[in-house]
Design a protein around this motif. Structure first.
Motif: not given
Length: 158
Positions: A4-14
């Motif tokens: 599942i592709p995520l940006t660094v910011r997106g992973a942090e939000l999750l």
């Protein structure tokens, strides 16, 4: 299994949402269930049923977040070397050739997408039309109102 592709910011939000669910929401709902149980007959206790339903939702979301994070392919746009091509994580400025309006989007994962913040899902029609193109190209996007053409003004990896 597909990553599942995520940006660094997106992973942090999750990760932040997962932490909040585990440390705040889960203990609160356990307490609410205990309180509802103390009111007696569970078969006619709407408070208990509502709390159990909410617990199911919270546990489901925790499971979903843990799965997504375990399958995540975290991409830092600043470290991308795509030689000017539009790829996942790219921030792109476009000009609508019909209206001459400029818009800026970052291509992100499904959980990060928020059109109000200029973040579009990599699987959306506009993102699919942009992937692989570069500055100066024209992208044709199949929109509900017909085909729209966008001139690619800039491509950034930020």
């Amino acid at each position: 299994m597909q990553k599942i592709p995520l940006t660094v910011r997106g992973a942090e939000l999750l990760k932040q949402e997962l932490q909040r669910l585990k440390s705040i929401a889960r203990p609160e709902i356990i307490e609410a269930i205990a309180e509802a149980r103390s009111h007696g007959d569970l078969s006619e206790n709407a408070e208990y049923e509502a709390a159990k339903e909410k617990q199911g939702f919270i546990e489901g979301r925790i499971s979903e977040l843990e799965h997504k994070l375990s399958m995540a392919h975290i991409i830092n746009p600043a470290e991308i070397h795509a030689e000017g091509k539009i790829v996942f994580g790219t921030t792109v400025t476009l000009e609508d050739l019909e209206t001459e309006e400029h818009v800026t989007y970052q291509i992100v994962g499904e959980d990060e997408a928020d059109i109000k913040e200029g973040k579009i899902y990599v699987g959306s029609p506009i993102a699919r039309a942009l992937i692989g193109k570069e500055e100066g190209d024209v992208a044709e996007v199949q929109a509900p109102g017909g085909v729209r053409e966008y001139d690619i003004i800039s491509v950034q990896y930020i």
